[in-house]
Design a protein around this motif. Sequence first.
Motif, PDB file in Angstrom:
ATOM      1  N   PHE A 101      36.497  40.469  33.644  1.00 42.71           N
ATOM      2  CA  PHE A 101      37.006  40.085  32.330  1.00 42.71           C
ATOM      3  C   PHE A 101      38.325  39.323  32.402  1.00 42.71           C
ATOM      4  N   THR A 102      38.935  39.236  33.586  1.00 48.58           N
ATOM      5  CA  THR A 102      40.184  38.480  33.703  1.00 48.58           C
ATOM      6  C   THR A 102      39.935  36.974  33.840  1.00 48.58           C
ATOM      7  N   SER A 103      38.690  36.532  33.896  1.00 53.15           N
ATOM      8  CA  SER A 103      38.412  35.095  34.029  1.00 53.15           C
ATOM      9  C   SER A 103      39.095  34.260  32.946  1.00 53.15           C
ATOM     10  N   PRO A 104      39.021  34.660  31.652  1.00 52.05           N
ATOM     11  CA  PRO A 104      39.727  33.864  30.634  1.00 52.05           C
ATOM     12  C   PRO A 104      41.235  33.799  30.861  1.00 52.05           C
ATOM     13  N   ILE A 105      41.793  34.857  31.461  1.00 52.24           N
ATOM     14  CA  ILE A 105      43.227  34.842  31.761  1.00 52.24           C
ATOM     15  C   ILE A 105      43.524  33.769  32.799  1.00 52.24           C
ATOM     16  N   TRP A 106      42.686  33.675  33.818  1.00 56.99           N
ATOM     17  CA  TRP A 106      42.881  32.650  34.836  1.00 56.99           C
ATOM     18  C   TRP A 106      42.653  31.249  34.274  1.00 56.99           C
ATOM     19  N   VAL A 107      41.794  31.133  33.275  1.00 58.33           N
ATOM     20  CA  VAL A 107      41.629  29.839  32.603  1.00 58.33           C
ATOM     21  C   VAL A 107      42.946  29.408  31.966  1.00 58.33           C
ATOM     22  N   ILE A 108      43.624  30.370  31.317  1.00 56.11           N
ATOM     23  CA  ILE A 108      44.920  30.075  30.698  1.00 56.11           C
ATOM     24  C   ILE A 108      45.923  29.611  31.743  1.00 56.11           C
ATOM     25  N   VAL A 109      45.954  30.292  32.896  1.00 56.79           N
ATOM     26  CA  VAL A 109      46.932  29.970  33.940  1.00 56.79           C
ATOM     27  C   VAL A 109      46.638  28.625  34.590  1.00 56.79           C
ATOM     28  N   LEU A 110      45.360  28.338  34.832  1.00 58.11           N
ATOM     29  CA  LEU A 110      44.998  27.152  35.601  1.00 58.11           C
ATOM     30  C   LEU A 110      44.728  25.916  34.752  1.00 58.11           C
ATOM     31  N   SER A 111      44.454  26.083  33.453  1.00 55.40           N
ATOM     32  CA  SER A 111      44.093  24.930  32.622  1.00 55.40           C
ATOM     33  C   SER A 111      45.174  23.854  32.535  1.00 55.40           C
ATOM     34  N   PRO A 112      46.486  24.197  32.598  1.00 56.14           N
ATOM     35  CA  PRO A 112      47.465  23.101  32.620  1.00 56.14           C
ATOM     36  C   PRO A 112      47.311  22.184  33.826  1.00 56.14           C
ATOM     37  N   PHE A 113      46.819  22.711  34.934  1.00 57.19           N
ATOM     38  CA  PHE A 113      46.678  21.906  36.145  1.00 57.19           C
ATOM     39  C   PHE A 113      45.333  21.185  36.213  1.00 57.19           C
ATOM     40  N   PRO A 147      38.766  45.858  50.193  1.00 52.62           N
ATOM     41  CA  PRO A 147      38.124  44.536  50.058  1.00 52.62           C
ATOM     42  C   PRO A 147      37.320  44.381  48.775  1.00 52.62           C
ATOM     43  N   GLY A 148      36.735  45.460  48.269  1.00 49.72           N
ATOM     44  CA  GLY A 148      35.957  45.360  47.042  1.00 49.72           C
ATOM     45  C   GLY A 148      36.801  44.944  45.858  1.00 49.72           C
ATOM     46  N   LEU A 149      37.978  45.558  45.707  1.00 47.13           N
ATOM     47  CA  LEU A 149      38.879  45.184  44.611  1.00 47.13           C
ATOM     48  C   LEU A 149      39.371  43.755  44.760  1.00 47.13           C
ATOM     49  N   ILE A 150      39.699  43.368  45.994  1.00 49.56           N
ATOM     50  CA  ILE A 150      40.202  42.014  46.241  1.00 49.56           C
ATOM     51  C   ILE A 150      39.140  40.972  45.923  1.00 49.56           C
ATOM     52  N   THR A 151      37.897  41.217  46.368  1.00 50.13           N
ATOM     53  CA  THR A 151      36.834  40.241  46.117  1.00 50.13           C
ATOM     54  C   THR A 151      36.458  40.187  44.635  1.00 50.13           C
ATOM     55  N   ALA A 152      36.457  41.330  43.955  1.00 51.80           N
ATOM     56  CA  ALA A 152      36.147  41.331  42.524  1.00 51.80           C
ATOM     57  C   ALA A 152      37.192  40.540  41.742  1.00 51.80           C
ATOM     58  N   ALA A 153      38.475  40.774  42.054  1.00 54.44           N
ATOM     59  CA  ALA A 153      39.543  40.033  41.382  1.00 54.44           C
ATOM     60  C   ALA A 153      39.491  38.550  41.734  1.00 54.44           C
ATOM     61  N   SER A 154      39.172  38.238  42.985  1.00 55.23           N
ATOM     62  CA  SER A 154      39.104  36.843  43.412  1.00 55.23           C
ATOM     63  C   SER A 154      37.939  36.116  42.752  1.00 55.23           C
ATOM     64  N   SER A 155      36.818  36.820  42.554  1.00 57.37           N
ATOM     65  CA  SER A 155      35.660  36.171  41.931  1.00 57.37           C
ATOM     66  C   SER A 155      36.010  35.669  40.532  1.00 57.37           C
ATOM     67  N   ALA A 156      36.880  36.404  39.833  1.00 60.26           N
ATOM     68  CA  ALA A 156      37.273  35.989  38.483  1.00 60.26           C
ATOM     69  C   ALA A 156      38.006  34.654  38.497  1.00 60.26           C
ATOM     70  N   ILE A 157      38.768  34.388  39.550  1.00 55.73           N
ATOM     71  CA  ILE A 157      39.473  33.105  39.658  1.00 55.73           C
ATOM     72  C   ILE A 157      38.475  31.966  39.800  1.00 55.73           C
ATOM     73  N   PHE A 158      37.474  32.154  40.662  1.00 58.41           N
ATOM     74  CA  PHE A 158      36.472  31.101  40.854  1.00 58.41           C
ATOM     75  C   PHE A 158      35.607  30.930  39.610  1.00 58.41           C
ATOM     76  N   PHE A 159      35.330  32.020  38.890  1.00 62.90           N
ATOM     77  CA  PHE A 159      34.593  31.904  37.635  1.00 62.90           C
ATOM     78  C   PHE A 159      35.417  31.133  36.601  1.00 62.90           C
ATOM     79  N   ALA A 160      36.733  31.308  36.630  1.00 64.97           N
ATOM     80  CA  ALA A 160      37.601  30.566  35.707  1.00 64.97           C
ATOM     81  C   ALA A 160      37.540  29.065  35.993  1.00 64.97           C
ATOM     82  N   ILE A 161      37.564  28.701  37.275  1.00 60.03           N
ATOM     83  CA  ILE A 161      37.426  27.284  37.641  1.00 60.03           C
ATOM     84  C   ILE A 161      36.080  26.755  37.158  1.00 60.03           C
ATOM     85  N   THR A 162      35.041  27.571  37.298  1.00 61.58           N
ATOM     86  CA  THR A 162      33.715  27.177  36.821  1.00 61.58           C
ATOM     87  C   THR A 162      33.729  26.935  35.319  1.00 61.58           C
TER      88      THR A 162
END
Length: 289
Positions: A101-113, A147-162
């Motif tokens: 659910f943090t994907s929209p948050i990463w959209v906010i952070v990355l959308s300026p770039f 690793p499970g927590l790290i990969t789950a959190a990281s997946s949200a960043i890539f979903f935000a880019i998507t």
Amino acid sequence: MNPVLRAALWMSGSIASFSLMAVAGREVSSSLDTFEIMMYRSVVGVIIVCILAAATGAWRGIKTDRLGVHLIRNAAHFTGQNLWFYAVTVIPLAQVFALEFTSPIWVIVLSPFILGERLTPVRALAALMGFAGILIVARPDMQSLNPGLITAASSAIFFAITIMLTKRLTRNESITSILFWLTLMQLVMGVALAGWDGNITWPDAQTGPWVFLIGGAGLLAHYCLTNALAIAPATVVVPIDFIRLPTIAVIGMFAYGEAIDIWVFIGAMVIFAGNYINIWVETKRPKTL
């Protein structure tokens, strides 16, 4: 039928599809690695998209003039989905969904770039609330960080880019074109990475139905979500989507004996509140021509 009720019905299909995909991914993880899962998911996806495109005459809507953007988008989604499938096998399903659910948050952070959008004070507040929610869900320390927590959190960043690149593509591309290149490019990526060691495991009678379920549920989930957003505003759809968390928590408890962690729900509520505040303010903002 009332538009909110129609959107709720579409979202029930999305929630069920995402939940089924998580369960199916866990069920086949003992036999297939994540690259193989993605490869077979893409095979199913290509077949379904081609059949639908042929049946509806949507072939002419498939374009080739933005293949570079498609490639970057699909590489990001492929990476995020592999990380997500790994996470569902090693940590409780509720934690995976909460961090997703943090994907929209990463959209906010990355959308300026990536999109050149402005970071407003409300968006900054939503991002901070999202990060606070991540800390509550993960509660990182030397013992709990895995690793499970790290990969789950990281997946949200890539979903935000998507999400951001999908937003760019939808300005000129049809949904059929986006789904066609999504499934086809990810099929090539899946074959290349699943076969890099010269050994690809074929689905058997036990894993075959789960693999087909992953492919079908993945497409159906996004189709239902897109229809819900087309019918009702995001301020209605997002709270309904949040029902995914208690749903998957109950599934995890009964199917896999996972304990329901109250801190996961508290952190997810903070993440949801940040997302909802941002969406509510954005929908009230006057539109400029």
